[in-house]
Design a protein around this motif. Structure first.
Motif, short mmCIF file in Angstrom:
data_model
loop_
_atom_site.label_atom_id
_atom_site.label_comp_id
_atom_site.label_asym_id
_atom_site.label_seq_id
_atom_site.Cartn_x
_atom_site.Cartn_y
_atom_site.Cartn_z
N ARG A 44 0.83 -1.21 0.00
CA ARG A 44 0.00 0.00 0.00
C ARG A 44 0.86 1.26 0.00
NH1 ARG A 44 -5.46 -0.95 1.11
NH2 ARG A 44 -5.85 -3.03 1.93
N MET B 24 3.90 1.52 -1.20
CA MET B 24 4.53 1.66 -2.51
C MET B 24 3.54 2.22 -3.53
SD MET B 24 6.79 -1.83 -2.67
CE MET B 24 6.88 -1.81 -4.43
N LEU B 25 2.27 1.80 -3.45
CA LEU B 25 1.27 2.28 -4.41
C LEU B 25 0.88 3.73 -4.14
CD1 LEU B 25 -1.01 -0.87 -4.74
CD2 LEU B 25 0.61 0.02 -6.40
N ASP B 26 0.96 4.17 -2.89
CA ASP B 26 0.61 5.54 -2.57
C ASP B 26 1.71 6.52 -2.92
OD1 ASP B 26 -1.87 4.86 -1.67
OD2 ASP B 26 -1.28 4.70 0.44
N ALA B 27 2.92 6.04 -3.13
CA ALA B 27 4.05 6.91 -3.46
C ALA B 27 3.87 7.45 -4.88
CB ALA B 27 5.35 6.13 -3.34
N PRO B 28 4.50 8.56 -5.19
CA PRO B 28 4.39 9.09 -6.57
C PRO B 28 5.04 8.13 -7.56
CG PRO B 28 5.97 10.36 -5.27
CD PRO B 28 5.29 9.41 -4.33
N HIS B 29 4.41 7.98 -8.69
CA HIS B 29 4.91 7.06 -9.70
C HIS B 29 6.07 7.69 -10.47
CE1 HIS B 29 1.55 4.46 -8.91
NE2 HIS B 29 0.71 5.46 -9.11
N PRO B 30 7.02 6.85 -10.91
CA PRO B 30 8.16 7.41 -11.67
C PRO B 30 7.68 7.91 -13.03
CG PRO B 30 8.24 5.02 -11.66
CD PRO B 30 7.14 5.42 -10.73
N PRO B 31 8.37 8.90 -13.58
CA PRO B 31 7.97 9.41 -14.90
C PRO B 31 8.20 8.37 -16.00
CG PRO B 31 10.03 10.39 -14.20
CD PRO B 31 9.53 9.59 -13.04
N VAL B 32 7.29 8.34 -16.94
CA VAL B 32 7.36 7.39 -18.05
C VAL B 32 7.66 8.17 -19.32
CG1 VAL B 32 6.04 5.69 -19.38
CG2 VAL B 32 5.69 5.88 -16.93
#
Length: 84
Positions: free
Chosen positions: A13, A15-23
């Motif tokens: 949870r 890890m999922l709440d953290a900001p996602h890396p740029p794609v």
């Protein structure tokens, strides 16, 4: 639920709440090109494999027709002649 299962769930949870890396913006294009290249390679390998299998079958048929391995070879010794 076990104690370790709760810890793992909590970590997921977090890890999922953290900001996602740029794609990268062109990621879908690169993935599509790579997929097309892999598909072409797979088709080429399949065609080469089928051609080799066909060539092997034809070579075997030609060899079998020429050598006739199903025919019993002639005897190398002559049978004894009786009655002389």
């Amino acid at each position: 639920m076990t104690r370790t299962g709760g810890r793992k769930e909590e970590e997921v949870r977090r890890m999922l709440d953290a900001p996602h890396p740029p794609v990268p913006g062109d990621l879908h294009l690169r993935a599509a090109h790579r997929g097309a290249r892999l598909r072409r390679r797979r088709r080429a390998l399949h065609r080469v494999g089928c051609a080799l299998l066909l060539a092997a079958a034809i070579a075997f048929a030609v060899w079998a027709a020429a050598a006739e391995p199903w025919v019993v070879p002639p005897s190398t010794t002559t049978p004894e002649i009786e009655g002389w």
